[in-house]
Design a protein around this motif. Structure first.
Motif, mmCIF file in Angstrom:
data_model
loop_
_atom_site.group_PDB
_atom_site.id
_atom_site.type_symbol
_atom_site.label_atom_id
_atom_site.label_comp_id
_atom_site.label_asym_id
_atom_site.label_seq_id
_atom_site.Cartn_x
_atom_site.Cartn_y
_atom_site.Cartn_z
ATOM 1 N N ASP A 277 35.193 31.772 36.246
ATOM 2 C CA ASP A 277 35.206 33.173 35.838
ATOM 3 C C ASP A 277 36.611 33.755 35.861
ATOM 4 O O ASP A 277 36.936 34.654 35.073
ATOM 5 C CB ASP A 277 34.280 33.994 36.737
ATOM 6 N N ALA A 278 37.458 33.250 36.752
ATOM 7 C CA ALA A 278 38.854 33.694 36.756
ATOM 8 C C ALA A 278 39.542 33.280 35.463
ATOM 9 O O ALA A 278 40.300 34.042 34.868
ATOM 10 C CB ALA A 278 39.591 33.116 37.964
ATOM 11 N N ALA A 279 39.268 32.045 35.013
ATOM 12 C CA ALA A 279 39.837 31.576 33.749
ATOM 13 C C ALA A 279 39.331 32.423 32.587
ATOM 14 O O ALA A 279 40.090 32.786 31.678
ATOM 15 C CB ALA A 279 39.483 30.106 33.529
ATOM 16 N N MET B 227 40.809 33.854 49.069
ATOM 17 C CA MET B 227 42.098 33.300 48.679
ATOM 18 C C MET B 227 42.118 33.290 47.153
ATOM 19 O O MET B 227 41.463 32.484 46.511
ATOM 20 C CB MET B 227 42.284 31.885 49.229
ATOM 21 N N ILE B 228 42.867 34.210 46.606
ATOM 22 C CA ILE B 228 42.884 34.377 45.158
ATOM 23 C C ILE B 228 43.895 33.443 44.510
ATOM 24 O O ILE B 228 45.040 33.321 44.937
ATOM 25 C CB ILE B 228 43.204 35.834 44.788
ATOM 26 N N LYS B 229 43.429 32.806 43.468
ATOM 27 C CA LYS B 229 44.231 31.882 42.674
ATOM 28 C C LYS B 229 44.271 32.470 41.263
ATOM 29 O O LYS B 229 43.245 32.552 40.606
ATOM 30 C CB LYS B 229 43.555 30.510 42.711
ATOM 31 N N ARG B 230 45.450 32.876 40.806
ATOM 32 C CA ARG B 230 45.531 33.677 39.587
ATOM 33 C C ARG B 230 45.424 32.832 38.315
ATOM 34 O O ARG B 230 46.317 32.802 37.463
ATOM 35 C CB ARG B 230 46.802 34.492 39.597
ATOM 36 N N VAL B 231 44.284 32.174 38.180
ATOM 37 C CA VAL B 231 44.015 31.403 36.969
ATOM 38 C C VAL B 231 43.988 32.322 35.757
ATOM 39 O O VAL B 231 44.399 31.939 34.659
ATOM 40 C CB VAL B 231 42.691 30.626 37.104
ATOM 41 N N ASP B 232 43.524 33.552 35.953
ATOM 42 C CA ASP B 232 43.487 34.515 34.849
ATOM 43 C C ASP B 232 44.884 34.767 34.292
ATOM 44 O O ASP B 232 45.092 34.803 33.072
ATOM 45 C CB ASP B 232 42.835 35.822 35.297
ATOM 46 N N VAL B 233 45.841 34.902 35.189
ATOM 47 C CA VAL B 233 47.228 35.133 34.768
ATOM 48 C C VAL B 233 47.779 33.904 34.055
ATOM 49 O O VAL B 233 48.433 34.010 33.018
ATOM 50 C CB VAL B 233 48.107 35.493 35.977
ATOM 51 N N GLY B 234 47.507 32.718 34.613
ATOM 52 C CA GLY B 234 47.997 31.491 33.999
ATOM 53 C C GLY B 234 47.479 31.310 32.583
ATOM 54 O O GLY B 234 48.236 30.960 31.660
ATOM 55 N N ALA C 231 38.441 35.501 32.647
ATOM 56 C CA ALA C 231 39.090 36.812 32.664
ATOM 57 C C ALA C 231 40.405 36.767 31.896
ATOM 58 O O ALA C 231 40.760 37.723 31.188
ATOM 59 C CB ALA C 231 39.340 37.254 34.111
ATOM 60 N N GLY C 232 41.146 35.662 32.018
ATOM 61 C CA GLY C 232 42.378 35.510 31.250
ATOM 62 C C GLY C 232 42.106 35.407 29.764
ATOM 63 O O GLY C 232 42.854 35.939 28.934
ATOM 64 N N LEU C 233 41.021 34.715 29.408
ATOM 65 C CA LEU C 233 40.635 34.587 28.007
ATOM 66 C C LEU C 233 40.240 35.945 27.429
ATOM 67 O O LEU C 233 40.633 36.297 26.310
ATOM 68 C CB LEU C 233 39.463 33.601 27.893
ATOM 69 N N GLU C 234 39.476 36.715 28.190
ATOM 70 C CA GLU C 234 39.081 38.046 27.737
ATOM 71 C C GLU C 234 40.297 38.960 27.557
ATOM 72 O O GLU C 234 40.341 39.779 26.655
ATOM 73 C CB GLU C 234 38.111 38.670 28.737
ATOM 74 N N LYS C 235 41.264 38.803 28.443
ATOM 75 C CA LYS C 235 42.491 39.614 28.332
ATOM 76 C C LYS C 235 43.226 39.265 27.031
ATOM 77 O O LYS C 235 43.788 40.147 26.370
ATOM 78 C CB LYS C 235 43.383 39.384 29.545
ATOM 79 N N ALA C 236 43.205 37.981 26.659
ATOM 80 C CA ALA C 236 43.829 37.576 25.402
ATOM 81 C C ALA C 236 43.099 38.214 24.216
ATOM 82 O O ALA C 236 43.721 38.616 23.225
ATOM 83 C CB ALA C 236 43.813 36.056 25.273
ATOM 84 N N LYS C 237 41.793 38.317 24.321
ATOM 85 C CA LYS C 237 41.009 38.961 23.265
ATOM 86 C C LYS C 237 41.360 40.441 23.160
ATOM 87 O O LYS C 237 41.565 40.974 22.064
ATOM 88 C CB LYS C 237 39.521 38.797 23.550
ATOM 89 N N ALA D 116 44.192 41.243 44.169
ATOM 90 C CA ALA D 116 42.872 41.516 43.596
ATOM 91 C C ALA D 116 42.964 42.746 42.714
ATOM 92 O O ALA D 116 42.361 43.768 42.964
ATOM 93 C CB ALA D 116 41.853 41.738 44.705
ATOM 94 N N GLY D 117 43.776 42.661 41.674
ATOM 95 C CA GLY D 117 44.095 43.795 40.844
ATOM 96 C C GLY D 117 43.196 43.959 39.651
ATOM 97 O O GLY D 117 42.101 43.436 39.581
ATOM 98 N N VAL D 118 43.748 44.645 38.654
ATOM 99 C CA VAL D 118 42.949 45.045 37.511
ATOM 100 C C VAL D 118 42.383 43.847 36.771
ATOM 101 O O VAL D 118 41.233 43.855 36.366
ATOM 102 C CB VAL D 118 43.822 45.880 36.530
ATOM 103 N N MET D 119 43.186 42.780 36.603
ATOM 104 C CA MET D 119 42.683 41.664 35.826
ATOM 105 C C MET D 119 41.506 40.997 36.489
ATOM 106 O O MET D 119 40.618 40.484 35.827
ATOM 107 C CB MET D 119 43.799 40.646 35.571
ATOM 108 N N LEU D 120 41.460 40.975 37.814
ATOM 109 C CA LEU D 120 40.328 40.353 38.476
ATOM 110 C C LEU D 120 39.107 41.240 38.454
ATOM 111 O O LEU D 120 38.009 40.779 38.708
ATOM 112 C CB LEU D 120 40.703 39.969 39.905
ATOM 113 N N MET D 121 39.248 42.506 38.114
ATOM 114 C CA MET D 121 38.085 43.331 37.888
ATOM 115 C C MET D 121 37.326 42.813 36.691
ATOM 116 O O MET D 121 36.109 42.916 36.596
ATOM 117 C CB MET D 121 38.497 44.789 37.647
ATOM 118 N N ALA D 122 38.083 42.222 35.740
ATOM 119 C CA ALA D 122 37.425 41.635 34.579
ATOM 120 C C ALA D 122 36.551 40.473 34.986
ATOM 121 O O ALA D 122 35.529 40.203 34.385
ATOM 122 C CB ALA D 122 38.476 41.165 33.552
ATOM 123 N N VAL D 123 36.974 39.755 36.043
ATOM 124 C CA VAL D 123 36.157 38.653 36.535
ATOM 125 C C VAL D 123 34.823 39.173 37.020
ATOM 126 O O VAL D 123 33.771 38.612 36.752
ATOM 127 C CB VAL D 123 36.880 37.925 37.686
#
Length: 355
Positions: free
Chosen positions: A69-71, A287-294, A73-79, A15-22
């Motif tokens: 929202d996890a997905a 149970m975290i599923k790192r869709v943001d990372v994917g 977060a990955g899109l926002e990270k790309a931005k 539940a790290g930094v990228m999921l804070m974006a979620v």
């Protein structure tokens, strides 16, 4: 293999930094509309203005505080990190326009395009064939074309850890599982959870309830049904209920709060993404599923020239799944969870994907 693998982290620290974006984006509404103005043909090269990334949500859309929202977060990270121009779209309640959304994005020059959810399988296959120079990714489904990347997750492994945590923490020796839709994907969550719980207490009682049958995706957006299902479990003696039900999980948390019991969230660190303070406190872990990372790794790989036609699997070995530790409620069983994780990674435990 897509991009550079993210660094390994301990169980619970996912539940790290990228999921804070979620958490930051969790309360917003649905997506925006893409331009329907057709382009003169799809190009595999990024537009002059920079990378244009499109994403189509699963039923429930942005704001589900979980899978979608996890997905996002990955899109926002790309931005933020890749300077990408992003566009997200949400399907109709019945999902009937999934293919139209993919074509809207492709016609508007978005490349790559991410489809969130296995239900996009047929539509991605058809659309990818129509736009062979556009790179597509589909979450929770295998590649089905030379320009399609499958982003897959070992949900059963993460759910095994959720089962270990639930059984260890349960004082009643009675837990529950609420699935949104009774299909093969959600059964992976059930299978792992049951095996993990029984590894701790072989005689533990486990209630199982699905909200809708296979093919009826409304089970992922029915908090009222989630609440009724969880209420029954708590009334029957369960003291912890794990949900894999998307937006319907909100109802599970409401039932837990009313019964003064505990729940386990899914996909995102839901103790962070759920805004209501009284509901946050009932979420023992997620149970975290790192869709943001994917999503982010796929976009970054495409920017670097990687083509599709293969699958990337996010499992415990690469911390693609795991448990959140927000609230500290599973800190005291960290050693047990770490040992279970190690046994799975080392191959001593094989978690089934079917009940």
């Amino acid at each position: 293999m897509l991009g550079k693998r993210f660094s390994r982290i301990a169980v619970g620290s996912v539940a790290g930094v990228m999921l804070m974006a979620v958490a930051a984006c969790g309360g917003d509404g649905g997506g925006t509309s893409a331009s329907t103005q057709p382009s003169s043909g799809a190009s595999s090269e990024a537009p002059k203005g920079g990378l244009k990334v499109g994403l189509t949500f699963d039923v429930g859309g942005r704001g589900d505080k979980s899978f979608n929202d996890a997905a996002y977060a990955g899109l926002e990270k790309a931005k933020t990190e890749l300077n990408a121009d992003i566009k997200e779209l949400s399907p109709a309640a019945d999902g009937s326009n999934r293919g139209d959304l993919l074509r809207q994005l492709a016609d508007a020059g978005y490349n790559p395009i991410v489809a969130v959810g296995f239900a996009y399988g047929d539509d991605v296959k058809k659309t990818a064939a129509e736009y062979p120079d556009v790179q597509f990714a589909i979450v929770d489904s295998a590649s089905n074309g030379p320009n399609v990347t499958g982003l897959l997750f070992a949900e059963e492994q993460g759910s095994y850890l959720a089962g270990v945590a639930a059984a260890t923490k349960s004082e009643a020796g009675h837990v529950g599982f609420v699935g949104g839709v009774e299909n093969d994907l959600i059964k992976k969550f059930q299978a792992g959870f049951v095996m993990g719980a029984k590894s701790v207490k072989p005689d533990i009682k486990i209630d199982i309830k699905y909200l809708t049958p296979d093919g009826d995706f409304s089970g992922f957006k029915a908090p009222d049904k989630g609440k009724v299902a969880a209420e029954k479990m708590y009334q029957d003696g369960a003291d912890i209920v794990y949900h894999a039900a998307g937006d319907s999980g909100l109802g599970v948390f409401q039932a837990a709060a009313a019964a003064k019991k505990k729940a386990i969230g899914v996909d995102s660190d839901q103790r962070q993404t759920v805004k209501e303070a009284d509901l946050q406190s009932v979420i023992m872990t997620s149970m975290i599923k790192r869709v943001d990372v994917g999503v982010f790794e796929f976009v970054k790989a495409v920017q670097g020239g990687t083509k599709g036609g293969s699958n990337t699997v996010y499992d415990l070995k690469v911390d693609g799944v795991g448990l959140s530790t927000t609230g500290g409620e599973i800190d005291d069983i960290k050693d047990k969870l770490d040992a279970a994780k190690k046994d799975i990674v080392d191959g001593k435990i094989t978690v089934p994907s079917k009940p």
